[in-house]
Structure formats: structure tokens, C-alpha cells
Motif scaffolding. Structure first.
Motif, PDB file in Angstrom:
ATOM      1  N   LEU A 120     -14.492 -28.414 -28.189  1.00  0.00           N
ATOM      2  CA  LEU A 120     -15.667 -28.753 -27.398  1.00  0.00           C
ATOM      3  C   LEU A 120     -15.613 -28.058 -26.040  1.00  0.00           C
ATOM      4  O   LEU A 120     -16.614 -27.496 -25.576  1.00  0.00           O
ATOM      5  CB  LEU A 120     -15.773 -30.268 -27.217  1.00  0.00           C
ATOM      6  CG  LEU A 120     -16.946 -30.786 -26.396  1.00  0.00           C
ATOM      7  CD1 LEU A 120     -18.275 -30.350 -26.999  1.00  0.00           C
ATOM      8  CD2 LEU A 120     -16.875 -32.299 -26.287  1.00  0.00           C
ATOM      9  N   ILE A 121     -14.453 -28.050 -25.420  1.00  0.00           N
ATOM     10  CA  ILE A 121     -14.284 -27.379 -24.124  1.00  0.00           C
ATOM     11  C   ILE A 121     -14.559 -25.879 -24.262  1.00  0.00           C
ATOM     12  O   ILE A 121     -15.223 -25.276 -23.417  1.00  0.00           O
ATOM     13  CB  ILE A 121     -12.874 -27.647 -23.556  1.00  0.00           C
ATOM     14  CG1 ILE A 121     -12.768 -29.114 -23.139  1.00  0.00           C
ATOM     15  CG2 ILE A 121     -12.564 -26.725 -22.383  1.00  0.00           C
ATOM     16  CD1 ILE A 121     -11.367 -29.581 -22.836  1.00  0.00           C
ATOM     17  N   GLU A 122     -14.083 -25.272 -25.332  1.00  0.00           N
ATOM     18  CA  GLU A 122     -14.346 -23.845 -25.575  1.00  0.00           C
ATOM     19  C   GLU A 122     -15.841 -23.578 -25.716  1.00  0.00           C
ATOM     20  O   GLU A 122     -16.358 -22.588 -25.180  1.00  0.00           O
ATOM     21  CB  GLU A 122     -13.610 -23.376 -26.821  1.00  0.00           C
ATOM     22  CG  GLU A 122     -12.114 -23.285 -26.653  1.00  0.00           C
ATOM     23  CD  GLU A 122     -11.395 -22.945 -27.952  1.00  0.00           C
ATOM     24  OE1 GLU A 122     -12.060 -22.556 -28.936  1.00  0.00           O
ATOM     25  OE2 GLU A 122     -10.164 -23.072 -27.978  1.00  0.00           O
ATOM     26  N   GLN A 123     -16.551 -24.449 -26.430  1.00  0.00           N
ATOM     27  CA  GLN A 123     -17.999 -24.277 -26.602  1.00  0.00           C
ATOM     28  C   GLN A 123     -18.740 -24.459 -25.274  1.00  0.00           C
ATOM     29  O   GLN A 123     -19.686 -23.720 -24.995  1.00  0.00           O
ATOM     30  CB  GLN A 123     -18.535 -25.264 -27.647  1.00  0.00           C
ATOM     31  CG  GLN A 123     -18.150 -24.913 -29.064  1.00  0.00           C
ATOM     32  CD  GLN A 123     -18.691 -23.567 -29.491  1.00  0.00           C
ATOM     33  OE1 GLN A 123     -19.853 -23.253 -29.282  1.00  0.00           O
ATOM     34  NE2 GLN A 123     -17.823 -22.753 -30.077  1.00  0.00           N
ATOM     35  N   ILE A 124     -18.318 -25.412 -24.480  1.00  0.00           N
ATOM     36  CA  ILE A 124     -18.934 -25.617 -23.164  1.00  0.00           C
ATOM     37  C   ILE A 124     -18.739 -24.370 -22.309  1.00  0.00           C
ATOM     38  O   ILE A 124     -19.675 -23.892 -21.657  1.00  0.00           O
ATOM     39  CB  ILE A 124     -18.348 -26.861 -22.461  1.00  0.00           C
ATOM     40  CG1 ILE A 124     -18.780 -28.131 -23.198  1.00  0.00           C
ATOM     41  CG2 ILE A 124     -18.779 -26.916 -20.995  1.00  0.00           C
ATOM     42  CD1 ILE A 124     -18.064 -29.387 -22.734  1.00  0.00           C
ATOM     43  N   ALA A 125     -17.521 -23.832 -22.315  1.00  0.00           N
ATOM     44  CA  ALA A 125     -17.226 -22.627 -21.530  1.00  0.00           C
ATOM     45  C   ALA A 125     -18.073 -21.446 -21.999  1.00  0.00           C
ATOM     46  O   ALA A 125     -18.647 -20.714 -21.180  1.00  0.00           O
ATOM     47  CB  ALA A 125     -15.740 -22.293 -21.622  1.00  0.00           C
ATOM     48  N   LYS A 126     -18.177 -21.287 -23.310  1.00  0.00           N
ATOM     49  CA  LYS A 126     -18.931 -20.165 -23.879  1.00  0.00           C
ATOM     50  C   LYS A 126     -20.418 -20.265 -23.528  1.00  0.00           C
ATOM     51  O   LYS A 126     -21.040 -19.290 -23.139  1.00  0.00           O
ATOM     52  CB  LYS A 126     -18.755 -20.152 -25.403  1.00  0.00           C
ATOM     53  CG  LYS A 126     -19.281 -18.911 -26.079  1.00  0.00           C
ATOM     54  CD  LYS A 126     -19.128 -18.982 -27.586  1.00  0.00           C
ATOM     55  CE  LYS A 126     -17.676 -19.062 -27.979  1.00  0.00           C
ATOM     56  NZ  LYS A 126     -17.483 -19.068 -29.438  1.00  0.00           N
ATOM     57  N   ARG A 127     -20.979 -21.457 -23.646  1.00  0.00           N
ATOM     58  CA  ARG A 127     -22.423 -21.622 -23.431  1.00  0.00           C
ATOM     59  C   ARG A 127     -22.807 -21.688 -21.955  1.00  0.00           C
ATOM     60  O   ARG A 127     -23.927 -21.348 -21.595  1.00  0.00           O
ATOM     61  CB  ARG A 127     -22.910 -22.881 -24.133  1.00  0.00           C
ATOM     62  CG  ARG A 127     -22.855 -22.753 -25.636  1.00  0.00           C
ATOM     63  CD  ARG A 127     -23.226 -24.035 -26.315  1.00  0.00           C
ATOM     64  NE  ARG A 127     -23.034 -23.912 -27.746  1.00  0.00           N
ATOM     65  CZ  ARG A 127     -23.859 -24.395 -28.645  1.00  0.00           C
ATOM     66  NH1 ARG A 127     -24.931 -25.051 -28.264  1.00  0.00           N
ATOM     67  NH2 ARG A 127     -23.600 -24.246 -29.922  1.00  0.00           N
ATOM     68  N   SER A 128     -21.892 -22.141 -21.101  1.00  0.00           N
ATOM     69  CA  SER A 128     -22.232 -22.309 -19.692  1.00  0.00           C
ATOM     70  C   SER A 128     -21.768 -21.154 -18.805  1.00  0.00           C
ATOM     71  O   SER A 128     -22.232 -21.029 -17.676  1.00  0.00           O
ATOM     72  CB  SER A 128     -21.619 -23.604 -19.158  1.00  0.00           C
ATOM     73  OG  SER A 128     -20.206 -23.487 -19.118  1.00  0.00           O
ATOM     74  N   GLY A 129     -20.829 -20.365 -19.302  1.00  0.00           N
ATOM     75  CA  GLY A 129     -20.276 -19.301 -18.477  1.00  0.00           C
ATOM     76  C   GLY A 129     -19.175 -19.776 -17.547  1.00  0.00           C
ATOM     77  O   GLY A 129     -18.677 -19.021 -16.721  1.00  0.00           O
ATOM     78  N   LEU A 130     -18.781 -21.047 -17.668  1.00  0.00           N
ATOM     79  CA  LEU A 130     -17.685 -21.584 -16.866  1.00  0.00           C
ATOM     80  C   LEU A 130     -16.348 -21.163 -17.469  1.00  0.00           C
ATOM     81  O   LEU A 130     -16.267 -20.808 -18.641  1.00  0.00           O
ATOM     82  CB  LEU A 130     -17.750 -23.116 -16.828  1.00  0.00           C
ATOM     83  CG  LEU A 130     -18.960 -23.752 -16.160  1.00  0.00           C
ATOM     84  CD1 LEU A 130     -18.960 -25.254 -16.399  1.00  0.00           C
ATOM     85  CD2 LEU A 130     -18.953 -23.453 -14.671  1.00  0.00           C
ATOM     86  N   THR A 131     -15.294 -21.266 -16.663  1.00  0.00           N
ATOM     87  CA  THR A 131     -13.960 -21.019 -17.185  1.00  0.00           C
ATOM     88  C   THR A 131     -13.541 -22.220 -18.035  1.00  0.00           C
ATOM     89  O   THR A 131     -14.161 -23.292 -17.974  1.00  0.00           O
ATOM     90  CB  THR A 131     -12.938 -20.843 -16.043  1.00  0.00           C
ATOM     91  OG1 THR A 131     -12.847 -22.076 -15.331  1.00  0.00           O
ATOM     92  CG2 THR A 131     -13.335 -19.704 -15.119  1.00  0.00           C
ATOM     93  N   LEU A 132     -12.471 -22.055 -18.806  1.00  0.00           N
ATOM     94  CA  LEU A 132     -11.961 -23.164 -19.608  1.00  0.00           C
ATOM     95  C   LEU A 132     -11.520 -24.328 -18.718  1.00  0.00           C
ATOM     96  O   LEU A 132     -11.769 -25.491 -19.042  1.00  0.00           O
ATOM     97  CB  LEU A 132     -10.794 -22.711 -20.491  1.00  0.00           C
ATOM     98  CG  LEU A 132     -11.151 -21.861 -21.706  1.00  0.00           C
ATOM     99  CD1 LEU A 132      -9.882 -21.391 -22.415  1.00  0.00           C
ATOM    100  CD2 LEU A 132     -12.045 -22.621 -22.660  1.00  0.00           C
TER     101      LEU A 132
END
Length: 91
Positions: free
Chosen positions: A6-18
Motif C-alpha cells: 500500500l505504501i508503494e502504491q501511495i508513493a507511486k501515485r502521489s510522487g512522494l518518497t516511500l
């Protein structure tokens, strides 16, 4: 999906770091938990509502002995899915 995925998907979709994504998710989860612990409900329009429901004290039976036991009253978290979430699941 587990928390790391879930954290990886959030990072991918938001452009945030892990790390930022993990911090954001942890902040969301702790905020929801604290709100529920204080008796508030958390409503995310379109996604759903988190709230605490109360179960009354009741009698039960020990399945091994058949003896009647008292089950104390408890509070339990619950979630009601919103319309948008229901639509996306039923596509």
C-alpha cells in the motif's frame, strides 16, 4: 495487499518518497484510531465511515461444557462503505 504494498502504491501515485508515504499512512491510521477511541466517527465522503458500535452484555455458552457464561458489553470498530467504494468494487 499488505501495508508495504500500500505504501508503494501511495508513493507511486502521489510522487512522494516511500518514507513520506509511510509517514502519511501512519498519520492517517493513528488519527482515525484516536478519533474512534474518543467516540468520534470519521466520514470520508465516497469512501466510507468508520465508527464505534456498542454490543450489549449477553449470555453465551461454553461450547465444550455447555455451561452458560456471561459475555460482557464491548465496543467494537465498524466500517460502512460509501457509494463510490461500492461502485468501484462492483464494476
Amino acid at each position: 495487499m499488505n501495508k508495504s504494498e500500500l505504501i508503494e502504491q501511495i508513493a507511486k501515485r502521489s510522487g512522494l518518497t516511500l518514507v513520506s508515504s509511510r509517514n502519511a499512512l501512519d498519520a492517517l491510521l493513528s488519527t482515525v484510531s484516536e478519533a474512534l477511541a474518543s467516540g468520534d466517527r470519521v466520514q470520508l465522503v465516497g469512501f466510507g465511515t468508520f465508527k464505534v458500535t456498542e454490543r450489549k452484555e449477553r449470555e453465551g455458552r461454553n461450547p465444550q461444557t455447555g455451561a452458560v457464561i456471561n459475555i460482557p458489553a464491548t465496543k467494537t470498530p465498524s466500517f460502512s462503505a460509501g457509494a463510490e467504494l461500492k461502485k468501484s468494487v462492483n464494476k
